[in-house]
Write an enzyme that holds these catalytic residues in place. Sequence first.
Site, PDB file in Angstrom:
ATOM      1  N   LYS A 121       0.815  -1.227   0.000  1.00 28.22           N
ATOM      2  CA  LYS A 121       0.000   0.000   0.000  1.00 28.22           C
ATOM      3  C   LYS A 121       0.845   1.272   0.000  1.00 28.22           C
ATOM      4  CE  LYS A 121      -3.624  -2.316   2.400  1.00 28.22           C
ATOM      5  NZ  LYS A 121      -4.964  -2.396   2.753  1.00 28.22           N
ATOM      6  N   GLU A 205      -2.656   6.921   8.003  1.00 26.42           N
ATOM      7  CA  GLU A 205      -3.501   7.761   7.147  1.00 26.42           C
ATOM      8  C   GLU A 205      -4.470   8.498   8.053  1.00 26.42           C
ATOM      9  OE1 GLU A 205      -5.728   5.409   4.331  1.00 26.42           O
ATOM     10  OE2 GLU A 205      -4.050   5.276   2.942  1.00 26.42           O
ATOM     11  N   HIS A 240     -14.459  -3.468   8.319  1.00 28.20           N
ATOM     12  CA  HIS A 240     -13.669  -3.149   7.125  1.00 28.20           C
ATOM     13  C   HIS A 240     -13.651  -4.281   6.106  1.00 28.20           C
ATOM     14  CE1 HIS A 240     -12.579   0.368   9.295  1.00 28.20           C
ATOM     15  NE2 HIS A 240     -11.808  -0.254  10.142  1.00 28.20           N
ATOM     16  N   LYS A 242     -15.918  -6.343   3.176  1.00 26.63           N
ATOM     17  CA  LYS A 242     -17.119  -6.149   2.362  1.00 26.63           C
ATOM     18  C   LYS A 242     -18.144  -7.252   2.610  1.00 26.63           C
ATOM     19  CE  LYS A 242     -13.964  -4.183  -0.967  1.00 26.63           C
ATOM     20  NZ  LYS A 242     -13.069  -4.521  -2.082  1.00 26.63           N
TER      21      LYS A 242
HETATM   22  P1  ADP Z   1      -7.788  -4.072   2.665  1.00 28.29           P
HETATM   23  O1  ADP Z   1      -6.601  -4.185   1.777  1.00 28.29           O
HETATM   24  O2  ADP Z   1      -7.631  -4.815   3.938  1.00 28.29           O
HETATM   25  O3  ADP Z   1      -9.083  -4.324   1.969  1.00 28.29           O
HETATM   26  P2  ADP Z   1      -8.200  -1.197   2.371  1.00 28.29           P
HETATM   27  O4  ADP Z   1      -7.080  -0.244   2.404  1.00 28.29           O
HETATM   28  O5  ADP Z   1      -8.756  -1.546   1.023  1.00 28.29           O
HETATM   29  O6  ADP Z   1      -7.789  -2.528   3.142  1.00 28.29           O
HETATM   30  O7  ADP Z   1      -9.383  -0.680   3.279  1.00 28.29           O
HETATM   31  C1  ADP Z   1     -10.512  -1.462   3.577  1.00 28.29           C
HETATM   32  C2  ADP Z   1     -11.578  -0.621   4.252  1.00 28.29           C
HETATM   33  O8  ADP Z   1     -11.060  -0.007   5.448  1.00 28.29           O
HETATM   34  C3  ADP Z   1     -12.075   0.545   3.435  1.00 28.29           C
HETATM   35  O9  ADP Z   1     -13.074   0.170   2.522  1.00 28.29           O
HETATM   36  C4  ADP Z   1     -12.607   1.462   4.522  1.00 28.29           C
HETATM   37  O10 ADP Z   1     -13.859   1.026   5.012  1.00 28.29           O
HETATM   38  C5  ADP Z   1     -11.589   1.287   5.613  1.00 28.29           C
HETATM   39  N1  ADP Z   1     -10.518   2.301   5.486  1.00 28.29           N
HETATM   40  C6  ADP Z   1      -9.298   2.148   4.918  1.00 28.29           C
HETATM   41  N2  ADP Z   1      -8.589   3.295   4.971  1.00 28.29           N
HETATM   42  C7  ADP Z   1      -9.374   4.211   5.578  1.00 28.29           C
HETATM   43  C8  ADP Z   1      -9.227   5.595   5.936  1.00 28.29           C
HETATM   44  N3  ADP Z   1      -8.105   6.272   5.691  1.00 28.29           N
HETATM   45  N4  ADP Z   1     -10.279   6.197   6.548  1.00 28.29           N
HETATM   46  C9  ADP Z   1     -11.422   5.537   6.819  1.00 28.29           C
HETATM   47  N5  ADP Z   1     -11.618   4.249   6.524  1.00 28.29           N
HETATM   48  C10 ADP Z   1     -10.617   3.575   5.906  1.00 28.29           C
END
Ligand code: ADP
Length: 461
Positions: A121, A205, A240, A242
């Site tokens: 990431k 973040e 977090h 889906k």
């Molecule tokens: P993964 O790789 O585990 O799927 P992601 O980076 O795609 O992780 O994030 C998954 C979920 O986590 C996002 O859809 C959101 O709900 C939450 N999330 C990630 N980053 C943030 C952020 N900076 N602020 C708020 N929610 C976040």
Amino acid sequence: MEKRKFRKVMAANRGEIAIRIFRACTELGISTVAIYSEEDKLSLHRYKADEAYLVGKGKAPIDAYLGIDEIISIAKRADVDAIHPGYGFLSENAEFAEACERAGIAFIGPRAEMQRALGDKVSARKVAIAAEVPVVPGTEEPIEHEEEALIFAKQHGYPIIIKAAAGGGGRGMRVARNKKELLEGLVAARSEAKAAFGNPAVFLERYLENPKHIEVQVLGDHHGNLVHFYERDCSIQRRHQKVVEFAPSLSLTQKLRDEICNAALKIAGQVGYVNAGTVEFLLDQEGNWYFIEMNPRIQVEHTVTEMITGRNLVQAQILIAEGKKLSDPPINVPNQSAIAMRGYAIQCRITTEDPANNFAPDFGTITTYRSSAGFGVRLDAGNAFTGSVITPHYDSLLVKVTSWGLTFDEAAHIMNRSLQEFRVRGVKTNIPFLENVVTHPVFLAGTCDTSFIEKHPELLA
Ligand code: ADP
């Protein structure tokens, strides 16, 4: 890139996605090869392939599907032309993509260097910044010392999200609302990340309150052509992860849709992306949007995109790996405007989890299984049949239900009808919970954000 016609393809995976891959191959006249662990000796994916080979004898159940050398040696013995990694397992493992290449076997996915650039990431954020796409304000590098985290907190304030650079599947994330949580969270997140992903790197973040998760499906060929297939709204999440996904989103104006889809193309274009990938964004309450990560593989929820565009993404992945251009039949996408959207599609992930017991995975023999059917219903199932033994060894996805309707409301009603038709006895499932979701007025308004499930405990009743 030389064109070649595949005769035989292996799915280096199990369950529904292995079967999804076999179906695409069979339709293209390609014969199919499965691998299965000892625990999966009765699994359906083994029997859905033309040939099947035991893998990982004596190994832990998960490790069976992670043994690169053994999988390559089976692939050679079976004389396959290509390997599709599905999602999870080796799908984002650059070493596996390289091992395939070395063995003269096509890897159905992006090249190893693209996986390296995007799989982490922190480096994916750098790609987005280079492509001039907005990212959530965050640290440029992984956090090495407490002071770096405290400086970030001073600049940006709380809440902050601590994320594992190598994280995935909603794991390896922690929200910190004050200094104490930040410092404690860093230590815990690092050791969790090391244990779960073999890489302790974490970064920070700004934590957006109640955003929407909007992601864009992209597809590129080996000849420099790149298109998007519009967006999916994956805001309905639990911890977090889906739970329900749909397309198109009801939260985007046409202008916002164009902006986000173009940003996805910019990011993919930045690395010369080849094959199917998903660019993920968060949309905040004020309408600002930010890149969060790119997944260089097919995703669980690709079915909703297939249903609204009428395009077979897994087939396209295989044909692209053969060296075909996007404009070549049967992909037939000469340009972006060839991809049209029609109607709405919703996907529910039916899992063998008990909503009444905090979604604990349930196990045992399925004594009755009757699935739904009928107009507007698509099913992608793994081990979903009467007599199937659900083991604790793998993820709990039983069947993906995708509904399609001309309107969102119609797709939701079809989904509800479909969920009601299911009869699954012997193991508990999350069907009652999913029924509550798809009939909830906030869901039907189509504008849920990521806090929906948390804010509505009545969904668990
Ligand atoms: P993964 O790789 O585990 O799927 P992601 O980076 O795609 O992780 O994030 C998954 C979920 O986590 C996002 O859809 C959101 O709900 C939450 N999330 C990630 N980053 C943030 C952020 N900076 N602020 C708020 N929610 C976040």
